[in-house]
Design an enzyme around this catalytic site. Structure first.
Site, PDB file in Angstrom:
ATOM      1  N   ASP A 266       0.684  -0.949  -0.054  1.00  0.00           N
ATOM      2  CA  ASP A 266      -0.500   0.153  -0.305  1.00  0.00           C
ATOM      3  C   ASP A 266       0.895   1.135   0.355  1.00  0.00           C
ATOM      4  O   ASP A 266       1.038   1.283   0.685  1.00  0.00           O
ATOM      5  CB  ASP A 266      -1.180  -0.029   1.621  1.00  0.00           C
ATOM      6  CG  ASP A 266      -1.725   1.359   0.969  1.00  0.00           C
ATOM      7  OD1 ASP A 266      -1.947   1.289   0.061  1.00  0.00           O
ATOM      8  OD2 ASP A 266      -2.720   1.458   2.009  1.00  0.00           O
TER       9      ASP A 266
ATOM     10  N   ASP B 131      -2.728   2.498  -6.201  1.00  0.00           N
ATOM     11  CA  ASP B 131      -2.060   2.540  -5.489  1.00  0.00           C
ATOM     12  C   ASP B 131      -1.967   1.360  -4.325  1.00  0.00           C
ATOM     13  O   ASP B 131      -0.856   1.082  -2.908  1.00  0.00           O
ATOM     14  CB  ASP B 131      -2.361   3.490  -4.007  1.00  0.00           C
ATOM     15  CG  ASP B 131      -3.416   4.067  -3.270  1.00  0.00           C
ATOM     16  OD1 ASP B 131      -3.666   3.281  -3.549  1.00  0.00           O
ATOM     17  OD2 ASP B 131      -3.666   4.870  -1.900  1.00  0.00           O
ATOM     18  N   GLU B 132      -2.315  -0.030  -4.239  1.00  0.00           N
ATOM     19  CA  GLU B 132      -2.289  -0.712  -3.355  1.00  0.00           C
ATOM     20  C   GLU B 132      -2.494  -2.401  -4.195  1.00  0.00           C
ATOM     21  O   GLU B 132      -3.609  -2.312  -5.323  1.00  0.00           O
ATOM     22  CB  GLU B 132      -3.153  -0.812  -2.548  1.00  0.00           C
ATOM     23  CG  GLU B 132      -5.125  -0.803  -2.662  1.00  0.00           C
ATOM     24  CD  GLU B 132      -5.573  -1.164  -1.728  1.00  0.00           C
ATOM     25  OE1 GLU B 132      -5.195  -1.701  -0.556  1.00  0.00           O
ATOM     26  OE2 GLU B 132      -6.795  -0.274  -1.403  1.00  0.00           O
TER      27      GLU B 132
END
Length: 361
Positions: A14, A108-109
């Site tokens: 993350d 973003d993860e």
């Protein structure tokens, strides 16, 4: 159903305050300062806040006006989604140096199954450490990583030592860790579900584990079975390399609160037209339509209905949206957001999710 596979090594990566960190990286004058990516105007919403801003209580999805009250020195920066997507692609390339089993959850993860990784590394923690080093060296950004034997625990672990941390939940310590978790930390437990758990006297993972499978499924349906397994550290879901689109939607946040059914009906027509175009663009065919409405006090309601045939034509979408809207009492203070989405694709992929959603609502 209740077998626990302890042989896998799952990593959840993350990025730390991704949008804000990119802006601080690219603009040295913003480093060390509280910034928010989003719109500063009265109707704006924070997309991401830097850690300097989070110390004041600023967080994503917060109204910009409230963020500025909490942090008068807050600096707003307009988002650059195309730029963030380019960086996300570079991060994905780093992931794929170690494994092809990558499941993005958002820009973003992602989950990575590194059980059989390309470098032959024995420990998932070592894979996570190297990925973090590559991201820092090549992109000048930081990420946090969680490592365990399933997705449920890996995702929780990635939040444990943010920012720029690694946390591993070993199988021999997993049950002790889960027992001590607050119920709000469990995947799928939002504010409404947490309230129901507290009303049942369940506030920790241990208290959840003491409840029977029958009781939990009676109270929460299909989600109850997941909660029962999560409380025992059981999560057999694989890391999926491709994700099936389960819904298409659009929403509009108004510059000024809108009161009155007639005014909302006019906006509904535009939203239905936009949704129709998006459905066509994605070649999506879903049978459940959902209305989302947020009032001036930020109370949000959703209402859904399911048809025998997919919602693809604008007249049918508009008619369904108006029918759902007519069943909601509009407060005098008005409405700040209105949205429509279509789910339950014809393949049946989203059918179970729609049933669960409707039962919770």
């Amino acid at each position: 159903m209740f077998q626990n596979d302890l042989s896998r090594r799952i990593v959840h990566v993350d990025m730390d305050a991704f949008f804000a960190s990119v802006e601080q990286r690219d603009r040295p004058e913003l480093r060390g300062k509280p910034i928010a990516v989003g719109h500063a105007e009265r109707r704006g919403v924070v997309a991401t806040a830097s850690y300097e801003a989070r110390r004041f209580g600023v967080h994503s999805a917060m109204p910009s006006s409230r963020a500025k009250q909490l942090c008068p020195e807050l600096i707003f920066v307009e988002g650059r989604m195309a730029h963030y997507r380019e960086i996300s692609a570079a991060i994905r390339e780093i992931f794929e140096r170690y494994t092809d089993l990558v499941e993005p959850l958002s820009i973003d993860e992602a989950f990575l199954d590194v059980t059989d990784n390309k470098l032959g590394l024995e420990y998932g923690t070592e894979v996570a450490r190297r990925i973090k080093m590559d991201i820092r060296r090549e992109l000048s950004l930081t990420a946090s990583a969680g490592v365990s034997y399933n997705k449920f625990l890996a995702k929780i672990a990635s939040d444990w030592r943010k920012p720029d941390g690694i946390f591993t939940i070993h199988p021999t310590r997993a049950q002790e860790f889960i027992d001590a978790l607050p119920i709000e930390a469990f995947w799928g437990v939002g504010p409404a579900t947490a309230k129901r758990f507290h009303e049942m006297g369940i506030s920790t993972g241990y208290a959840l584990r003491m409840r029977s499978f029958t009781e939990l499924t009676d109270r929460f349906g299909a989600a109850g079975a997941l909660f029962y397994k999560f409380a025992r550290g059981i999560d057999s879901r694989p890391v999926k390399t491709s994700r099936v689109r389960k819904s298409v939607g659009c929403e509009e946040t108004f510059l000024d609160d809108i009161a009155g059914f007639e005014a909302l009906s006019e906006r509904m027509a535009g939203i239905a037209a936009d949704l129709t175009r998006r459905i066509s663009r994605h070649d999506f065919r879903g049978r459940t339509i959902t209305l989302k409405i947020r009032f001036a006090d930020f109370t949000t309601k959703t209402r859904s209905m399911t048809a025998l045939v997919p919602y693809v034509a604008e007249p049918a979408i508009l008619e369904a949206g108006m029918k759902l809207l007519s069943g909601i009492e509009i407060p005098p203070e008005g409405v700040r957001l209105l949205g429509l989405s279509v789910s339950s694709p014809e393949s049946g992929t989203g059918a179970a999710e729609a049933t669960l959603f409707e039962s919770i609502e």
